[in-house]
Scaffold this active site. Structure first.
Site, PDB file in Angstrom:
ATOM      1  N   ALA A 225      -9.364   5.352   5.070  1.00 39.33           N
ATOM      2  CA  ALA A 225      -9.073   6.384   6.138  1.00 39.33           C
ATOM      3  C   ALA A 225     -11.094   7.240   6.219  1.00 39.33           C
ATOM      4  O   ALA A 225     -11.373   7.649   5.300  1.00 39.33           O
ATOM      5  CB  ALA A 225      -8.619   7.458   5.176  1.00 39.33           C
ATOM      6  N   GLY A 226     -11.159   7.257   7.668  1.00 42.13           N
ATOM      7  CA  GLY A 226     -11.872   8.394   7.380  1.00 42.13           C
ATOM      8  C   GLY A 226     -13.311   7.053   7.860  1.00 42.13           C
ATOM      9  O   GLY A 226     -14.286   8.069   8.775  1.00 42.13           O
TER      10      GLY A 226
ATOM     11  N   GLY B 183      -8.077   8.419  10.549  1.00 42.19           N
ATOM     12  CA  GLY B 183      -7.555   8.793  11.894  1.00 42.19           C
ATOM     13  C   GLY B 183      -8.750   9.953  12.373  1.00 42.19           C
ATOM     14  O   GLY B 183      -9.196   9.726  13.272  1.00 42.19           O
TER      15      GLY B 183
ATOM     16  N   LYS C 193       1.183  -0.753  -0.136  1.00 38.56           N
ATOM     17  CA  LYS C 193       0.080   0.290   0.006  1.00 38.56           C
ATOM     18  C   LYS C 193       0.761   1.083  -0.085  1.00 38.56           C
ATOM     19  O   LYS C 193       1.583   1.663   0.587  1.00 38.56           O
ATOM     20  CB  LYS C 193      -0.791  -0.584   1.036  1.00 38.56           C
ATOM     21  CG  LYS C 193      -1.805   1.296   1.497  1.00 38.56           C
ATOM     22  CD  LYS C 193      -2.616   1.147   2.317  1.00 38.56           C
ATOM     23  CE  LYS C 193      -3.285   2.877   3.067  1.00 38.56           C
ATOM     24  NZ  LYS C 193      -3.618   3.136   3.832  1.00 38.56           N
TER      25      LYS C 193
ATOM     26  N   ASN D 144      -9.161   1.294  10.292  1.00 38.65           N
ATOM     27  CA  ASN D 144      -8.324   0.758  11.114  1.00 38.65           C
ATOM     28  C   ASN D 144      -8.898   1.444  12.431  1.00 38.65           C
ATOM     29  O   ASN D 144      -8.879   0.807  13.608  1.00 38.65           O
ATOM     30  CB  ASN D 144      -6.542   1.011  10.986  1.00 38.65           C
ATOM     31  CG  ASN D 144      -6.059   0.767  12.035  1.00 38.65           C
ATOM     32  OD1 ASN D 144      -6.175   0.020  12.555  1.00 38.65           O
ATOM     33  ND2 ASN D 144      -4.688   1.103  12.592  1.00 38.65           N
ATOM     34  N   THR D 145      -8.348   3.072  12.479  1.00 41.43           N
ATOM     35  CA  THR D 145      -8.538   3.472  14.374  1.00 41.43           C
ATOM     36  C   THR D 145     -10.431   3.012  14.622  1.00 41.43           C
ATOM     37  O   THR D 145     -10.255   2.910  15.664  1.00 41.43           O
ATOM     38  CB  THR D 145      -8.473   5.014  14.102  1.00 41.43           C
ATOM     39  OG1 THR D 145      -7.670   5.024  12.854  1.00 41.43           O
ATOM     40  CG2 THR D 145      -8.989   5.600  15.162  1.00 41.43           C
TER      41      THR D 145
END
Lengths: 256, 368
Positions: A183-184, A157, A96, A205-206
């Site tokens: 993301a987000g 994040g 990635k 992830n987050t």
């Protein structure tokens, strides 16, 4: 559920996860099992290749596909170096690309990302570039040999959901590659939304790692991703039924 | 335009009047904001905000976990020379102090590195006093080259350099720079820095910018609490971090909260930062600068450090010694300041894990 194909490899799950931000590495295998995620991204910057006890790779089951990322790279050259180290360290061919030289908003640099993609795809990597949603940059990434394109839903994040929806929809419509929203995404409902739009997969992830119970949250995301994909497929089926209707809807006008 | 413009603007600010008129409602609103203005930040630093520490802590924890996850990164300091030509009234290395001075040769730096690396720490902070003719950039370069063989990341805490010199260090693999203004109040600055190059306020103030222009990846700033008015110093150091973050997108900025230890050169401080204020400032920095790292050194005692985990701090030093040559048990030189947290690296790590946080040894490696 139809399969996700990246670089010629088939996957059942359309949920990609990450290794960052967990309170303990022991949480990672539990989360993978509960979420059924088959691809996990990890920052090579944090991998201590000289120390086997610490090595994150020990916490990832062998049947999971590693997606090392080039987090920390500020230009194409650094990303290329990191990718080569990852492959030499036995992390496989997936990479990635993450090139960020804006530490305030953490916005990826599309121009440098395209450069790195071209070089690494040429070296036989299966390249998944993380990028700022933009149709033209997405097309350039495809030309450069990317296996998929990963536009951001909102800043990394931030858990703010898909603030770039209009841009991502345009990319889904016009780029003939899997589009993975990365993301987000802060809630399962937002993951479902991305899948309903026609995203091929999401990377979360987050929202999983920082939840009080990562395994349970991982499972919740898996269900949401499935639901979103089913809704999308159902709609596609309906559209194709209209397109191929054996008797045209306005056929009655010509029957007399 | 340098940060000095902001410092000057602040000189005409009536802090007392502002603090008098500030209401608890305003403070509550500031805590809840997604994006804090300078005034929100000041509200959180105010004496009245002491009544809202728990609310601030909850918000700071939520944001820290979202931004960084439950992690604490570790680093270790290594002093290579305590010779100094500056006269800083609060520092143990002051040129007028009769102390045991030591200047490591390259083979001694290597011996120290080997000892430190055994602890498992991968990020090192290289420190030296300022001694023209003895501690030059060439010497620092040689030291960095040795440390790069043993550690993933090398950060320097040395006297201010020119942009070009920082670029030189960056080219051989230096990741970052730590530079404390010590005190933003210009009058006080002049009264505690009596001689040597460090007495030049502007030269020091613009150091982080030179580092950022040279492309160093991470830059850590701070004020030495105890030299000037506590709220004013906390406010200006936070503004400085914000200014740098906005202006230099290519570097990450972090902030430290060193507070004076009585042991240093016998300096008697007028402004004592107590634990409650220390915590308040950590929380205010976190809410005002959501992406900034916050570093805590072993100047703080073990129990207090452990209690800060989860309140927004991201980096600890561990197993530190502040005397030159201390890790490989050479003849002891005088330390710069007394360590308050004497735990080993291993003990520090256990304490972090007990709090449900992951220890990060390696966060980045610059490949040159």
């Amino acid at each position: 559920m139809d399969k996700l194909i990246l670089g010629g490899v088939e996957f059942k799950s359309r949920l990609l996860t990450g290794t960052g931000k967990f309170s303990s590495k022991d949480e990672i295998p539990k989360m993978l099992e509960a979420s059924q995620s088959q691809i996990i991204t990890m920052a090579l910057r944090r991998v201590n290749l000289n120390n086997s006890d610490e090595n994150i790779l020990n916490y990832i089951p062998k049947d999971i596909t590693l997606l090392p990322n080039t987090s920390g790279a500020r230009n194409a050259e650094e990303a290329i170096k990191i990718a080569r180290i990852a492959r030499a360290a036995g992390c496989g061919d997936f990479i990635k690309i993450e090139v960020i030289n804006d530490m305030k908003y953490l916005m990826p640099d599309n121009a440098e990302t395209i450069k790195a993609t071209k070089v690494l795809a040429g070296e036989g990597f299966i390249v998944l570039p993380y990028m700022t949603p933009d149709l033209i940059a997405g097309q350039r990434l495809k030309e450069a040999g990317a296996a998929a394109v990963m536009p951001l839903g909102s800043p990394i994040g931030s858990n703010r959901g898909i603030e770039t929806k209009a841009m991502i929809e345009i990319m889904i419509e016009n780029i003939d590659l899997p589009i993975i929203v990365d993301a987000g995404i802060g809630k399962p409902s937002q993951a479902a939304e991305a899948m309903e739009m026609g995203a091929a997969a999401v990377l979360v992830n987050t929202a999983i790692a920082c939840s009080p119970n990562p395994a349970e949250m991982g499972e919740a995301f898996a269900l949401a991703v499935k639901a979103g994909r089913m809704a999308y497929k159902a709609r596609m089926a309906e559209e194709s039924r209209y397109a191929n209707a054996s008797s045209p809807l306005t056929g009655f006008l010509h029957n007399n | 335009m340098s940060f000095y413009k902001e410092v000057e603007k602040f000189k005409d600010f009536d802090m007392e009047k502002y603090m008098d008129e500030l209401t608890h409602e305003e403070i509550k609103r500031s805590i809840k904001k997604d994006k804090l203005t300078k005034f929100d930040f000041l509200n959180l630093l105010s004496p009245k905000a002491k009544d809202h520490l728990e609310e601030m802590a909850k918000e700071a924890q939520r944001r820290s976990v979202q931004q960084f996850g439950k992690i604490i990164s570790l680093y270790i300091p290594m002093y290579i020379s305590n010779y100094c030509t500056n006269e800083c009234t609060y520092c143990g290395f002051n040129k007028n102090n009769k102390i045991d001075r030591k200047h490591l040769k390259l083979n001694e730096i290597q011996a120290e590195a080997i000892e430190i690396a055994k602890t498992g720490i991968r990020h090192i902070l290289l420190l030296t006093g300022e001694a023209e003719g003895l501690v030059g950039v060439d010497y620092i370069e040689d030291a960095v080259k040795i440390l790069k063989k043993h550690f993933d990341s090398v950060v320097v805490e040395i006297y201010p350099l020119e942009t070009e010199e920082y670029r030189r260090l960056g080219n051989i693999g230096v990741d970052g720079l730590t530079i404390y203004q010590e005190v933003y109040d210009e009058k006080i600055y002049k009264s505690v820095h009596l001689g040597g190059k460090k007495s030049d306020y502007m030269w020091r103030l613009e150091t982080p910018e030179r580092g950022a222009k040279a492309g160093l990846r991470s830059i850590n700033i701070g004020t030495l609490f105890g030299l000037g008015d506590l709220v004013e110093e906390a406010y200006l150091s936070g503004l400085h971090a914000e200014y740098l973050t906005d202006k230099y997108l290519n570097s990450e900025f972090s902030i430290s909260l060193p507070r004076i230890n009585e042991a240093e050169g016998g300096y008697k401080s007028k402004y004592i930062l107590d634990d409650a204020s220390f915590v308040q400032f950590v929380l205010a920095y976190r809410l005002f600068l959501p992406k900034a790292g916050i570093n805590i050194s072993t100047r703080e005692v073990a129990e207090f450090r452990d209690n800060l985990i989860g309140l927004g701090v991201t980096k600890f030093s561990a197993g530190s010694k502040t005397n030159v040559g201390a890790y490989s048990d050479m003849e002891k030189s005088t330390p710069q300041f007394e360590i308050s947290d004497n735990r080993s690296v291993e003990e520090t790590e256990s304490a972090i894990r007990e709090r449900g946080y992951q220890v990060v040894h390696k966060d980045w490696e610059l490949i040159v």
